[in-house]
Design a protein around this motif. Structure first.
Motif, PDB file in Angstrom:
ATOM      1  N   ARG A   1      -9.720  -0.838  -3.800  1.00 31.16           N
ATOM      2  CA  ARG A   1     -10.493  -0.677  -2.570  1.00 31.16           C
ATOM      3  C   ARG A   1     -10.050   0.544  -1.767  1.00 31.16           C
ATOM      4  O   ARG A   1      -9.869   0.495  -0.552  1.00 31.16           O
ATOM      5  CB  ARG A   1     -10.406  -1.940  -1.712  1.00 31.16           C
ATOM      6  N   GLY A   2      -9.858   1.653  -2.492  1.00 35.28           N
ATOM      7  CA  GLY A   2      -9.579   2.923  -1.849  1.00 35.28           C
ATOM      8  C   GLY A   2      -8.148   3.148  -1.425  1.00 35.28           C
ATOM      9  O   GLY A   2      -7.823   4.207  -0.872  1.00 35.28           O
ATOM     10  N   LYS A   3      -7.266   2.193  -1.677  1.00 31.40           N
ATOM     11  CA  LYS A   3      -5.856   2.343  -1.315  1.00 31.40           C
ATOM     12  C   LYS A   3      -5.002   2.396  -2.585  1.00 31.40           C
ATOM     13  O   LYS A   3      -5.271   1.680  -3.548  1.00 31.40           O
ATOM     14  CB  LYS A   3      -5.401   1.185  -0.421  1.00 31.40           C
ATOM     15  N   THR A   4      -3.985   3.233  -2.566  1.00 27.76           N
ATOM     16  CA  THR A   4      -3.128   3.431  -3.731  1.00 27.76           C
ATOM     17  C   THR A   4      -1.998   2.417  -3.758  1.00 27.76           C
ATOM     18  O   THR A   4      -1.246   2.284  -2.784  1.00 27.76           O
ATOM     19  CB  THR A   4      -2.542   4.860  -3.725  1.00 27.76           C
TER      20      THR A   4
ATOM     21  N   SER B   1      -0.446   4.423  -0.130  1.00 27.99           N
ATOM     22  CA  SER B   1      -1.315   5.559   0.194  1.00 27.99           C
ATOM     23  C   SER B   1      -0.659   6.584   1.102  1.00 27.99           C
ATOM     24  O   SER B   1      -1.046   7.763   1.108  1.00 27.99           O
ATOM     25  CB  SER B   1      -2.607   5.063   0.859  1.00 27.99           C
TER      26      SER B   1
ATOM     27  N   GLN C   1      -5.696   2.746  -7.665  1.00 24.86           N
ATOM     28  CA  GLN C   1      -6.132   2.250  -6.370  1.00 24.86           C
ATOM     29  C   GLN C   1      -6.888   0.925  -6.476  1.00 24.86           C
ATOM     30  O   GLN C   1      -7.420   0.585  -7.521  1.00 24.86           O
ATOM     31  CB  GLN C   1      -7.056   3.276  -5.694  1.00 24.86           C
TER      32      GLN C   1
ATOM     33  N   LYS D   1      -6.043   8.566 -10.062  1.00 25.74           N
ATOM     34  CA  LYS D   1      -6.101   7.893  -8.768  1.00 25.74           C
ATOM     35  C   LYS D   1      -7.045   6.688  -8.807  1.00 25.74           C
ATOM     36  O   LYS D   1      -6.787   5.643  -8.205  1.00 25.74           O
ATOM     37  CB  LYS D   1      -6.548   8.866  -7.686  1.00 25.74           C
ATOM     38  N   SER D   2      -8.140   6.823  -9.554  1.00 23.35           N
ATOM     39  CA  SER D   2      -9.149   5.758  -9.583  1.00 23.35           C
ATOM     40  C   SER D   2      -8.609   4.460 -10.156  1.00 23.35           C
ATOM     41  O   SER D   2      -9.079   3.378  -9.799  1.00 23.35           O
ATOM     42  CB  SER D   2     -10.364   6.214 -10.399  1.00 23.35           C
TER      43      SER D   2
ATOM     44  N   ASP E   1       0.850  -1.186   0.000  1.00 24.03           N
ATOM     45  CA  ASP E   1       0.000   0.000   0.000  1.00 24.03           C
ATOM     46  C   ASP E   1       0.893   1.246   0.000  1.00 24.03           C
ATOM     47  O   ASP E   1       1.752   1.406   0.866  1.00 24.03           O
ATOM     48  CB  ASP E   1      -0.890  -0.021   1.247  1.00 24.03           C
TER      49      ASP E   1
END
Length: 424
Positions: free
Chosen positions: A138-141, A119, A136, A132-133, A117
């Motif tokens: 599940r919301g983590k980069t 993020s 990532q 970013k979309s 991760d």
């Protein structure tokens, strides 16, 4: 689309990306043993021709550090990286494509826990929402995406001047351009689809306008089951691809021509250009430093105002969750995402930076791509929004089968629909 997806993509690449780089071998910058030493970083990359300078700059900024790296084509890389990750032999840092479109993509590698991760790194929060979309899961980069890429017709300006032709801006003019180029003994475009990731690039260029210009919400309709590829203007785009082949837009025997050979044709003026991602420009310049290359949209209708360009995040770098040297791996991806590293990368590749305010000066070869991005006349590489990598793999092999007469556009789109409906 290199590779290649795209997707390389994005081509590149990767891609193809949409993917994308030519095959290479193992490189050791400086001396030092295998990966794992406190001053040694291991790296696997598809960015051949551009990662070399970045590695040199990183080592210069970090005295005593040595980077042992390999470069390979997208097809070979995607086959190898999952095996290496599952067996514990993967490098500290590796090329990772955006989204979910191929075996080396962000979702595919992050889901089983192969990637660290990122993020908490300083650049993660600065990434534009669209990039970013697809960086990532599940919301983590998980992906340090340093550049934006586009797909279009890359012309050899000297070859064009010698032929007395100019870039077409409508579908009718494109076919006339192909006929005129063929009559002069210089095919319009080089096509190296012996490397299967290359097959998608012309199609993506056509799909951008035929599918997304009239229906920007097409992906949402696919995801909700309201539409299918086989009942959409994807059929129109595929028919146009076949029409280009029948019209003589490409050199003889595209199936017997690989990516490297197609570059040689375009760089040397044996063709007037090549339909590829902007990453190919740097490779063409290496082969012919005296030539000038520019990327233009690939028209698919007779209304230039409708034309869109596939443009999206390119391949970036992920950190192995089990990296032998995690601190040095993070230092490398942070260097890549710094203005110095990012500008060095995209200048060498002929791309555009993913982060704002880097002070980057756009190369004249990318004037049109930059204009289309600023005007919001782009669509993401199609595979980045697909639910699984199988859709793209079916497309790539199916396009080769169409060119060899073993399949049809209708059959291919039905097979892709089946894979799409299987979900993630």
């Amino acid at each position: 689309m290199k590779t290649r997806t795209l997707t390389a993509v994005v081509a590149a690449t990767t891609a193809v990306t949409l993917l994308a780089a030519c095959s290479g071998g193992t490189k050791a910058s400086g001396s030092g043993g295998g990966g794992g030493g406190s001053k040694t970083l291991t790296l696997a990359s598809v960015d051949q021709g551009s990662v070399e300078d970045v590695v040199k700059a990183f080592e210069k900024a970090n005295p005593g550090v040595k980077v042992r790296y390999t470069t390979s084509g997208a097809d070979q890389y995607q086959q190898q990286i999952r095996t290496q990750l599952s067996s514990g032999t993967a490098p500290d840092v590796m090329s990772v494509w955006p989204g979910n479109g191929n075996p080396g993509a962000t979702y595919v590698l992050a889901k089983p826990g192969y990637l660290r991760d990122l993020s908490d790194q300083p650049w993660a929060a600065k990434m534009p929402a669209a990039i970013k979309s697809v960086a990532q899961y599940r919301g983590k980069t998980y992906n340090a995406i340093f550049g934006q890429n586009g797909i279009g017709a890359v012309y050899n300006q000297q070859a064009m001047e010698q032929a007395g032709l100019t870039p077409p801006d409508t579908w009718t003019k494109l076919l006339a351009f192909c006929r005129a180029a063929q009559a002069k003994g210089t095919p319009a475009f080089a096509l190296g689809i012996q490397d299967n990731w290359v097959t998608q690039l012309v199609l993506y260029g056509l799909v951008a306008t035929t599918v997304y210009a009239p229906d920007p919400e097409f992906d949402k309709k696919m995801q909700s089951g309201q539409s299918t590829l086989a009942t959409s203007p994807w059929t129109t785009a595929l028919d146009k691809y076949v029409t280009m082949q029948k019209t003589g837009c490409f050199q003889k025997n595209p199936l017997g021509t690989n990516y490297e050979a197609s570059q040689q044709l375009a760089a040397g003026g044996k063709t007037l250009g090549i339909v590829q991602g902007n990453w190919v420009i740097a490779l063409l310049k290496q082969k012919n430093p005296k030539a000038t290359f520019t990327l233009e949209p690939l028209p698919a209708t007779d209304d230039p105002a409708q034309t869109l360009i596939p443009a999206a995040a390119g391949a970036g770098y992920g950190v192995n969750a089990k990296a032998k040297n995690p601190e040095l791996a993070l230092k490398f991806v942070n260097f890549v995402m710094s203005p110095q590293g990012m500008n060095l990368f995209v200048k060498k590749q002929g791309g555009l930076p993913s982060l704002p305010d880097t002070g980057f000066q756009v190369d004249p070869s990318l004037t049109e791509l930059s204009r289309f991005i600023r005007s919001n006349r782009t669509v993401p590489f199609m595979d980045q929004r697909w639910p699984n990598p199988k859709v793209q793999q079916t497309m790539l092999s199916g396009l080769q089968e169409i060119f060899s007469g073993q399949s049809t556009p209708e059959k291919l789109l039905k097979e892709m629909d089946t894979d799409y409906k299987a979900g993630s």
